[in-house]
Design a protein around this motif. Structure first.
Motif, PDB file in Angstrom:
ATOM      1  N   LYS A   1       3.322  19.274  -5.959  1.00 46.80           N
ATOM      2  CA  LYS A   1       3.742  20.456  -5.216  1.00 46.80           C
ATOM      3  C   LYS A   1       5.251  20.551  -5.014  1.00 46.80           C
ATOM      4  N   GLY A   2       5.975  19.492  -5.354  1.00 45.45           N
ATOM      5  CA  GLY A   2       7.399  19.467  -5.065  1.00 45.45           C
ATOM      6  C   GLY A   2       7.656  19.236  -3.583  1.00 45.45           C
ATOM      7  N   GLN A   3       8.932  19.082  -3.233  1.00 44.87           N
ATOM      8  CA  GLN A   3       9.349  18.950  -1.829  1.00 44.87           C
ATOM      9  C   GLN A   3      10.801  19.376  -1.781  1.00 44.87           C
ATOM     10  N   ASP A   4      11.066  20.502  -1.141  1.00 40.68           N
ATOM     11  CA  ASP A   4      12.386  21.114  -1.285  1.00 40.68           C
ATOM     12  C   ASP A   4      13.495  20.400  -0.531  1.00 40.68           C
ATOM     13  N   VAL A   5      13.177  19.383   0.252  1.00 42.73           N
ATOM     14  CA  VAL A   5      14.230  18.574   0.878  1.00 42.73           C
ATOM     15  C   VAL A   5      14.199  17.124   0.401  1.00 42.73           C
ATOM     16  N   LEU A   6      13.316  16.820  -0.564  1.00 41.71           N
ATOM     17  CA  LEU A   6      13.231  15.485  -1.172  1.00 41.71           C
ATOM     18  C   LEU A   6      13.177  15.652  -2.689  1.00 41.71           C
ATOM     19  N   MET A   7      14.129  16.390  -3.225  1.00 40.39           N
ATOM     20  CA  MET A   7      14.037  16.801  -4.624  1.00 40.39           C
ATOM     21  C   MET A   7      14.159  15.644  -5.600  1.00 40.39           C
ATOM     22  N   ASP A   8      15.078  14.720  -5.352  1.00 44.67           N
ATOM     23  CA  ASP A   8      15.197  13.586  -6.265  1.00 44.67           C
ATOM     24  C   ASP A   8      13.974  12.677  -6.158  1.00 44.67           C
ATOM     25  N   TYR A   9      13.484  12.468  -4.941  1.00 46.32           N
ATOM     26  CA  TYR A   9      12.269  11.677  -4.729  1.00 46.32           C
ATOM     27  C   TYR A   9      11.088  12.292  -5.477  1.00 46.32           C
ATOM     28  N   ALA A  10      10.919  13.620  -5.358  1.00 45.23           N
ATOM     29  CA  ALA A  10       9.801  14.288  -6.021  1.00 45.23           C
ATOM     30  C   ALA A  10       9.838  14.087  -7.523  1.00 45.23           C
ATOM     31  N   THR A  11      11.032  14.121  -8.123  1.00 36.71           N
ATOM     32  CA  THR A  11      11.114  13.926  -9.571  1.00 36.71           C
ATOM     33  C   THR A  11      10.743  12.503  -9.960  1.00 36.71           C
TER      34      THR A  11
END
Length: 282
Positions: free
Chosen positions: A179-189
């Motif tokens: 789903k992504g996470q718009d404040v944890l963008m590097d973590y999500a990738t």
């Protein structure tokens, strides 16, 4: 009904469990049934959170447990105590999961102590709050990959030559991979990369009888949360899930046990989703 946590913040990654209020629930919910009797499990990041809950549950099910952690020594000592209280043997070593030599040395020590490895759980992670993608420092982006992805890469390469048919590799990915996470963008990738690792490695190892599966938790109450988010956002953490609350580590650990034992003998390349009821796909 939505459940709110007290506002709180910790200043370092991946955070200390003993400083959290309330303390996460790690205690297994049921008696063991020897599902991992005679097994040896290696876990990264088992000093606290999901790793600790899984280590204790594995111990209750009969496994000896070795774990690699960063520098949360008080938490790690408590995890060792909890494993041994279940009648199992424990071995813990601190270091940088991104340091290939340290990881390989740890695995050598596990083999010297226990003589075998049957289960590998890649779990160590860090994450950093950032609202604007263009403001993510390159150093942070690189470091997050070194911990989350390279750490799993190093540990899997170190352990793999010692796994036999019937062994299990488990990877902690995340709902953010879907789903992504718009404040944890590097973590999500990084979690997306680990999801791809599950799917690719499972195919590579299937002919050897080694299963590779993942678990993609949703919002779970672990030290990463107060160590990552502003204190007021911690208060709202997990309240937007269908179940209206964050999950506890001992609500994720049974997924790890299922994938570690023979109950999941016909599963590989799959991901379980303890996320409070959020539909995910892909």
């Amino acid at each position: 009904m939505n459940q709110h946590m007290p506002a709180q913040h910790q200043k370092h990654q991946p955070g200390d469990e003993h400083e959290m209020k309330p303390q996460p629930d790690y205690e297994p919910r049921y008696r063991g049934s020897d599902r991992l009797k005679g097994k040896v499990a290696v876990i990264s990041g088992a000093d606290s959170g999901i790793g600790r809950a899984t280590a204790v549950l594995f111990a209750r099910e009969g496994a000896n447990v070795a774990f690699f952690y960063h520098d949360e020594h008080e938490d790690a000592q408590e995890t060792v105590r909890l494993i041994e209280a279940e009648g199992a043997k424990a071995y813990a070593k601190s270091g940088d999961i991104a340091d290939r030599k340290a990881v390989f040395s740890f695995v050598d020590e596990v083999l010297e102590k226990f003589g075998q490895i049957d289960i590998l759980m890649n779990n160590a992670a860090e994450q950093h709050y950032q609202e604007e993608f263009e403001n993510i420092p390159e150093e942070q982006f690189v470091r997050t990959y070194q911990t989350n992805v390279f750490g799993a890469f190093h540990l899997t390469q170190a352990v793999l030559p010692h796994l036999k048919e019937g062994a299990s590799i488990i990877v902690t990915t995340s709902i953010t991979a879907y789903k992504g996470q718009d404040v944890l963008m590097d973590y999500a990738t990084t979690k997306g990369a680990l999801l791809a690792m599950v799917r690719a490695l499972s195919g590579s190892l299937a002919s050897k009888g080694i299963r590779v599966n993942g678990v993609a938790p949703g919002p779970i109450w672990t030290p990463l949360i107060p160590a990552s988010f502003p204190s007021e956002q911690v208060r709202e953490f997990g309240s937007n899930t269908p179940l209206g609350r964050p999950g506890q580590p001992n609500e994720v650990a049974p997924c790890m046990l299922f994938l570690a034992c023979e109950d999941s003998s016909y599963m590989t390349g799959q991901v379980l989703h303890p996320n409070g009821g959020t539909p995910v796909g892909g």
